[in-house]
Design an enzyme around this catalytic site. Structure first.
Site, PDB file in Angstrom:
ATOM      1  N   SER A 146      14.016  -5.197   4.627  1.00 29.64           N
ATOM      2  CA  SER A 146      12.951  -6.185   5.249  1.00 29.64           C
ATOM      3  C   SER A 146      13.400  -7.694   5.079  1.00 29.64           C
ATOM      4  CB  SER A 146      11.653  -6.099   4.637  1.00 29.64           C
ATOM      5  OG  SER A 146      10.875  -7.334   4.916  1.00 29.64           O
ATOM      6  N   TYR A 173       6.134  -5.711  -3.191  1.00 34.05           N
ATOM      7  CA  TYR A 173       6.879  -5.358  -2.041  1.00 34.05           C
ATOM      8  C   TYR A 173       8.360  -5.971  -1.856  1.00 34.05           C
ATOM      9  CZ  TYR A 173       7.485  -4.604   2.908  1.00 34.05           C
ATOM     10  OH  TYR A 173       8.107  -4.301   4.238  1.00 34.05           O
TER      11      TYR A 173
END
Length: 250
Positions: free
Chosen positions: A138, A151
């Site tokens: 990501s 995250y």
């Protein structure tokens, strides 16, 4: 160009929805035999019926379930020479409110899962002469966001996992790369936006337009994964492909 995965067998984790489902449809269209691993049995079976893929239900953070799912797909399709480690989720929460249980759970779903699935798939891939592994990382691996410490940390680990696998297994004809999307128009991505907004982080339409122009569509991520999975990227190994329309470039 059609048929870029002709003759190949692919396993896609988290393949029942979002970018995973977009990759299933694209890989099938490009000639691959596709196996889906997902914990959502209803959605996974529906997608398999639609596309002709084979579905194996599993929680990818559970070792026994992963081994069983990969074994079932190997029996149906033969050993995979493409693996898309896409399964993952997120927790949006102030750092000081994160529990140890939540930390361990997200690390298991996002990171341990890649270890378990890759370890289960690699022996067959090596025996078949090599292959390509793509791991979903990501922009959050390199662009920290408030309320996403956990995250962000998992995605940083995914970044290095892909690079290290590439280095260790290059001489056995294994390529491993990471794909790094920005904000995506999937249920996962839209929940992230809602959760961040609820905690006061500016991810408004105007803010996202400034950062990446617009929301990324899942099919755009799938096309990037197809490039990394196919022989078109035969000399691309150990790198990260950002699908973020300049989010991390400015």
């Amino acid at each position: 160009m059609a048929g870029r995965l002709a003759g190949k067998t692919a396993i896609i984790t988290g393949g029942a929805g979002g970018c995973g489902a977009a990759a299933v449809r694209l890989f099938v269209a490009e000639g691959a035999r596709v196996g889906i691993i997902d914990r959502d049995e209803a959605q996974g079976k529906a997608l398999a019926a639609e596309t002709g893929a084979v579905f194996a239900q599993a929680d990818v953070s559970d070792e026994a379930q992963v081994i069983a799912a990969v074994s079932n797909l190997n029996a149906s399709l033969g050993p995979a020479n493409v693996l898309f480690n896409h399964a993952g989720t997120l927790i949006v929460k102030p750092f000081l409110d994160i529990t140890a249980t939540e930390w361990d759970w997200l690390m298991a779903v996002n990171v341990k899962s890649m270890f378990l699935v890759t370890r289960a798939v690699l022996p067959g891939m090596i025996a078949a002469g090599g292959g390509s592994i793509v791991c979903t990382s990501s922009i959050s691996a390199v662009a920290a966001t408030p309320m996403e410490v956990l995250y962000d940390t998992t995605k940083g680990a995914c970044h290095m996992f892909a690079r290290a696998i590439a280095v260790e297994f290059r001489d056995r004809n294994i390529r491993c790369n990471a794909v790094c999307p920005g904000f995506i128009r999937t249920p996962h991505g839209m929940r992230e936006v809602r959760d961040l907004q609820a905690l006061g982080v500016d991810v408004s339409e105007a803010a996202l337009a400034a950062q990446q122009g617009r929301m990324c569509e899942p099919e755009e991520v799938a096309r990037a994964v197809l490039f990394l999975a196919s022989d078109d990227s035969s000399f691309v190994n150990g790198t990260q492909l950002f699908v973020d329309n300049c989010f991390t470039a400015v």
